[in-house]
Write a protein that holds these residues in place. Structure first.
Motif, PDB file in Angstrom:
ATOM      1  N   HIS A  44       2.020  -9.088  -1.171  1.00 42.80           N
ATOM      2  CA  HIS A  44       1.655  -7.943  -2.134  1.00 42.80           C
ATOM      3  C   HIS A  44       2.492  -6.926  -2.525  1.00 42.80           C
ATOM      4  O   HIS A  44       3.176  -6.896  -3.921  1.00 42.80           O
ATOM      5  CB  HIS A  44       0.673  -6.781  -1.551  1.00 42.80           C
ATOM      6  N   VAL A  48       4.165  -6.809  -6.195  1.00 43.49           N
ATOM      7  CA  VAL A  48       4.232  -5.527  -7.062  1.00 43.49           C
ATOM      8  C   VAL A  48       5.497  -5.245  -7.649  1.00 43.49           C
ATOM      9  O   VAL A  48       5.701  -4.677  -8.220  1.00 43.49           O
ATOM     10  CB  VAL A  48       3.583  -4.340  -6.078  1.00 43.49           C
ATOM     11  N   ALA A 170      -0.857  -2.759   0.049  1.00 42.95           N
ATOM     12  CA  ALA A 170      -0.104  -2.699   0.198  1.00 42.95           C
ATOM     13  C   ALA A 170       1.362  -1.642   0.898  1.00 42.95           C
ATOM     14  O   ALA A 170       2.460  -1.530   0.118  1.00 42.95           O
ATOM     15  CB  ALA A 170       1.053  -2.927  -1.831  1.00 42.95           C
ATOM     16  N   THR A 197      -3.442  -4.364  -5.192  1.00 43.32           N
ATOM     17  CA  THR A 197      -2.759  -5.349  -5.654  1.00 43.32           C
ATOM     18  C   THR A 197      -2.991  -5.671  -7.311  1.00 43.32           C
ATOM     19  O   THR A 197      -2.791  -5.272  -8.185  1.00 43.32           O
ATOM     20  CB  THR A 197      -1.860  -5.755  -4.889  1.00 43.32           C
TER      21      THR A 197
END
Length: 209
Positions: A44, A48, A170, A197
């Motif tokens: 995650h 991102v 995350a 996420t």
């Protein structure tokens, strides 16, 4: 999630992406691994970071103080985390554990702010100055730990007038109760959005389309 994030005014704050936290062999990874693996933390974080870069959203690295010989030893009030760092030498400067995880290396033009001594990425650093200089109004917090540096940085951001987003998967913590407190009890008192996420990526991509 219906809100959007204008990449011109949004920054992803990647907090403490050190090998000691995130890599096999890191000093703190064994304590973090059960929840990190359950939430898919590393994947995650990668998602991102990749999406932020692809959409032109600013990525800002917010590192903890790298331990050096003598740190905290003469302080009047070192906190429990700092006492632990004194014992373990977590994030020691000049060591592999104090380097950023290989998947989270700053690229040219990305900001690495001054190291924070305690938990807030704003206290005694240039983070607020850098964000204001780049016309940032919205901050998205990812990294570690959910109930300490992420929460403290997020609260401080709110007090300074930023729009604050937490990303449930995350981040990670040492115990499920800490994650629950970070997102279900404490987060709603200061964060403007608490998301996942996948939802965040959809919002980033929608804003840049």
């Amino acid at each position: 999630m219906t809100r959007t994030y204008d990449p011109r005014h949004t920054a992803v704050l990647l907090v403490d992406p050190f090998n000691d936290f995130l890599s096999e062999g890191g000093k703190i990874w064994p304590r973090l691994a059960p929840l990190a693996e359950k939430t898919g933390l590393l994947d995650h974080l990668r998602a991102v970071v990749t999406t932020a870069r692809a959409t032109g959203t600013r990525l800002v690295f917010v590192p903890h103080r790298r331990w050096e010989e003598g740190d905290y030893e003469t302080w009047t009030h070192p906190n429990p985390t700092q006492l632990g760092i004194m014992e373990r030498h977590s994030f020691a400067r000049g060591t592999w554990g104090g380097e950023f995880h290989p998947d989270f290396q700053p690229q040219p033009g990305e900001i690495v702010v001054a190291e924070h001594w305690a938990q807030s990425g704003f206290a005694n650093t240039d983070l607020d100055f850098q964000l204001k200089q780049h016309d940032i109004t919205h901050v998205v917090l990812i990294g570690l730990l959910a109930n300490t540096c992420i929460e403290s940085t997020g609260r401080f951001a709110m007090e300074l007038g930023y729009h604050v987003t937490l990303v449930r998967d995350a981040t990670a913590a040492f115990q499920p109760e800490m994650m629950h407190a970070a997102h279900e009890l404490n987060g709603p008192t200061y964060a403007h959005a608490i998301t996942t996420t996948d939802e965040l990526i959809a919002a980033f991509e929608g804003a840049s389309a």
